[in-house]
Motif scaffolding. Sequence first.
Motif, mmCIF file in Angstrom:
data_model
loop_
_atom_site.group_PDB
_atom_site.id
_atom_site.type_symbol
_atom_site.label_atom_id
_atom_site.label_comp_id
_atom_site.label_asym_id
_atom_site.label_seq_id
_atom_site.Cartn_x
_atom_site.Cartn_y
_atom_site.Cartn_z
ATOM 1 N N SER A 1 3.504 -10.295 -4.936
ATOM 2 C CA SER A 1 3.056 -10.106 -3.875
ATOM 3 C C SER A 1 4.545 -9.351 -2.818
ATOM 4 O O SER A 1 5.343 -9.724 -2.914
ATOM 5 N N HIS A 2 4.012 -10.142 -1.535
ATOM 6 C CA HIS A 2 4.895 -9.617 -1.000
ATOM 7 C C HIS A 2 4.930 -10.620 0.743
ATOM 8 O O HIS A 2 3.522 -10.964 0.650
ATOM 9 N N VAL B 1 4.471 -6.168 -9.430
ATOM 10 C CA VAL B 1 4.854 -7.061 -7.955
ATOM 11 C C VAL B 1 4.059 -8.108 -8.235
ATOM 12 O O VAL B 1 2.696 -7.101 -8.292
ATOM 13 N N ASP C 1 3.039 -2.829 -2.914
ATOM 14 C CA ASP C 1 3.161 -3.729 -3.927
ATOM 15 C C ASP C 1 3.328 -2.356 -4.862
ATOM 16 O O ASP C 1 4.343 -2.697 -5.694
#
Length: 126
Positions: free
Chosen positions: A110-111, A108, A97
């Motif tokens: 989340s991913h 960012v 992130d």
Amino acid sequence: MNYSRQREQVLEYVKSVKTHPTAETVYNKVREKNSNISLGTVYRNLDKLSKEGKLLRIKMANGKDRFDGYTSKHYHAICTKCDRVFDVSLDYFNNVDKVVAKKLNCNVLSHDIIFNIICPDCERGF
């Protein structure tokens, strides 16, 4: 969230299984205990519960999203043959992130990482 018996039944079912069910599966299982529930009600409750962070929604290419009752940050693997979804026991890469935020000059949130696999059962021809 206002209390709803139907919402509670949807949440309880998804949290009780490790299979990452579709909305249709949730509907069929909850309907065994509550014949008055509709598919639309299940969809609305899954949507609400996932937006509130009580369930995870796993976006699927075929449009049949899956739901996960385990809400801690983790990754998934999806079998490209049978569409089963598996939890991946792997440390969550928080550093990714930060790297992406720096590269894109953004925040960012989340991913998600999805591993596309052929599961052991499909490899063996089951």
